[in-house]
Design a protein around this motif. Structure first.
Motif, PDB file in Angstrom:
ATOM      1  N   ALA A 285      12.012  48.837  60.604  1.00 58.01           N
ATOM      2  CA  ALA A 285      12.146  47.996  59.635  1.00 58.01           C
ATOM      3  C   ALA A 285      13.202  47.085  59.546  1.00 58.01           C
ATOM      4  O   ALA A 285      14.779  47.232  60.179  1.00 58.01           O
ATOM      5  N   PHE A 286      13.815  45.915  58.765  1.00 58.91           N
ATOM      6  CA  PHE A 286      14.610  45.175  58.984  1.00 58.91           C
ATOM      7  C   PHE A 286      15.167  44.483  57.777  1.00 58.91           C
ATOM      8  O   PHE A 286      14.174  44.234  57.376  1.00 58.91           O
ATOM      9  N   ASP A 287      16.559  44.706  57.475  1.00 59.77           N
ATOM     10  CA  ASP A 287      16.903  44.165  56.447  1.00 59.77           C
ATOM     11  C   ASP A 287      17.794  43.166  56.049  1.00 59.77           C
ATOM     12  O   ASP A 287      18.506  42.618  57.509  1.00 59.77           O
ATOM     13  N   VAL A 288      17.429  41.976  55.771  1.00 55.74           N
ATOM     14  CA  VAL A 288      18.546  40.701  56.110  1.00 55.74           C
ATOM     15  C   VAL A 288      19.579  40.837  54.709  1.00 55.74           C
ATOM     16  O   VAL A 288      19.179  40.383  53.853  1.00 55.74           O
ATOM     17  N   ASN A 289      21.042  40.056  55.398  1.00 58.93           N
ATOM     18  CA  ASN A 289      21.706  39.867  54.646  1.00 58.93           C
ATOM     19  C   ASN A 289      22.201  38.701  54.578  1.00 58.93           C
ATOM     20  O   ASN A 289      22.294  38.185  55.528  1.00 58.93           O
ATOM     21  N   GLN A 290      22.219  37.884  52.896  1.00 55.37           N
ATOM     22  CA  GLN A 290      22.019  36.518  53.279  1.00 55.37           C
ATOM     23  C   GLN A 290      24.268  36.179  52.802  1.00 55.37           C
ATOM     24  O   GLN A 290      24.327  37.267  51.868  1.00 55.37           O
ATOM     25  N   SER A 295      30.629  31.297  50.938  1.00 59.28           N
ATOM     26  CA  SER A 295      31.968  31.825  50.829  1.00 59.28           C
ATOM     27  C   SER A 295      31.756  31.924  52.860  1.00 59.28           C
ATOM     28  O   SER A 295      32.534  31.942  53.868  1.00 59.28           O
ATOM     29  N   GLY A 296      30.988  30.705  53.231  1.00 60.96           N
ATOM     30  CA  GLY A 296      31.047  30.236  54.534  1.00 60.96           C
ATOM     31  C   GLY A 296      30.249  31.367  55.527  1.00 60.96           C
ATOM     32  O   GLY A 296      30.663  31.524  57.324  1.00 60.96           O
ATOM     33  N   GLY A 297      29.608  32.600  55.233  1.00 56.80           N
ATOM     34  CA  GLY A 297      29.613  33.493  56.313  1.00 56.80           C
ATOM     35  C   GLY A 297      27.949  33.022  57.299  1.00 56.80           C
ATOM     36  O   GLY A 297      27.381  32.906  55.862  1.00 56.80           O
ATOM     37  N   ALA A 298      27.357  34.138  57.830  1.00 58.72           N
ATOM     38  CA  ALA A 298      26.101  33.613  58.555  1.00 58.72           C
ATOM     39  C   ALA A 298      25.118  35.314  58.361  1.00 58.72           C
ATOM     40  O   ALA A 298      25.653  36.077  57.526  1.00 58.72           O
ATOM     41  N   THR A 299      24.310  34.621  57.779  1.00 62.57           N
ATOM     42  CA  THR A 299      22.949  35.819  57.695  1.00 62.57           C
ATOM     43  C   THR A 299      23.242  37.209  59.089  1.00 62.57           C
ATOM     44  O   THR A 299      22.968  36.283  59.807  1.00 62.57           O
TER      45      THR A 299
END
Length: 362
Positions: A285-290, A295-299
């Protein structure tokens, strides 16, 4: 000798044993078929032939034999011809003028031999002599279709065909069938007990010392030299009924198909077996972290792996001394073991020395 043959026929008629005929378990030494092979050209194809260099060379040689001289710098080629290998089996005692079936196989990149005709081609034996001449129209069971986009559909094998009665025998194979005072019978499956029984059965009909078991496979029998008498003599022997010995205890395992064959004489020593199934399940499975706010971070996509192990309930087999095939099959079927489980059990029994049989894995 004619009186002897008549007496043997009479004895054979009055003795009816429930056994196998000698012709079904043995063959006469020297009476055998021979393999033939050849090379030729198939013509008349509908653009499904090949353009290999050896096909062009063969085509040029054929034209030269017919008086057609091509320029040296011209390389003849056509998609309507194909180079083929031809093979056949020459039966024992085949005589000139008789016909045999042949099989024709493409050896180049021909896509199909459907609709083609084989030109006259010699068939040679292992000694290099020509024993038959092949020619005729091919019967091809397979066919293929190809689209403009390169897609292709093929049913059976269109690059192989047969010609029934496609070769005429030109030379007979020398035979030593009637050149000695004895003939030898070879059992299909060597067994000392069966060889002894065959010799005893023949001696019981023909008289003492007429047959001698040479080893586990061969039985030597005295026979008349006259060909006509020898044929009658063999017709009596091949219909003689013999009780074969019991087969060797053997277990055959085909690991590719899961087929297991257990002979009737298979036995196992006293032993207890436990066999449990284990199931390992792996899920991905895959978890998506927003990123939070501005903050300018990437997904970021983080993979998550789950592993579950399920140890099934084990089953205990307990076999007493002299357990037979029926007992083994009944015990395995009772717990619903799969062929793979049975393979593992049999291999473990063999390693433990409890399986009283030969284990053959094919």
């Amino acid at each position: 000798m004619n009186r002897v043959i008549a007496a043997v026929l009479l004895c054979l008629l009055v003795s009816a044993a429930q056994a196998e005929r000698l012709k079904d378990i043995a063959s006469v030494q020297g009476v055998r078929s021979n393999q033939l092979v050849g090379y030729g050209l198939v013509v008349g194809l509908d653009g499904t032939g090949d353009k290999t260099s050896f096909t062009s060379q063969t085509f040029r040689n054929m034209l030269t034999n017919f008086g057609v001289i091509l320029p040296a710098n011209q390389n003849p080629s056509s998609k309507n011809i194909a180079a083929v290998a031809i093979h056949a089996e020459l039966p024992a005692f085949a005589k000139p003028g008789q016909t045999i079936d042949i099989t024709v196989s493409a050896i180049g990149d021909a896509k199909s031999l459907r609709g083609g005709s084989l030109l006259m081609s010699p068939l040679k034996g292992a000694d290099g002599n020509v024993y038959a001449i092949a020619q005729g129209n091919l019967v091809v069971s397979g066919f293929g279709a190809e689209g403009r986009d390169g897609s292709r559909l093929s049913v059976n094998v269109p690059s192989v065909g047969r010609i029934p009665n496609g070769a005429s025998v030109e030379r007979a194979v020398p035979s030593a069938f009637a050149q000695s005072d004895t003939l030898t019978l070879n059992l299909h499956y060597g067994d000392f007990t069966t060889a002894r029984r065959v010799a005893e059965q023949i001696n019981g009909l023909l008289g003492p010392d007429m047959a001698v078991a040479m080893d586990s496979t061969s039985i030597q029998v005295r026979a008349p030299r006259d060909p006509s008498q020898r044929v009658s003599y063999l017709s009596v022997l091949e219909n003689l009924e013999v009780q074969p010995a019991e087969e060797v205890a053997r277990v055959i395992i085909n690991s590719r198909t899961g087929t297991i064959v257990i002979g009737q004489n298979v036995r196992i020593s006293p032993v207890a077996i436990t066999h449990g199934g284990m199931t390992v399940s792996i899920t991905e499975a895959f978890d998506v972290n927003q990123p939070e706010g501005l903050s300018g971070g990437a997904t970021v996509v983080t993979p998550r792996t789950g592993i579950e192990v399920d140890e099934g309930s084990g089953h205990m087999f307990e076999f007493a001394p002299g357990t037979s095939l029926q007992d083994i099959v009944a015990a395995v079927n009772q717990v619903g073991a799969a062929p793979g489980d049975l393979m593992a059990i049999l291999e473990a029994l063999k390693q433990a020395g409890a399986l009283r049989a030969e284990l053959v894995v094919i």
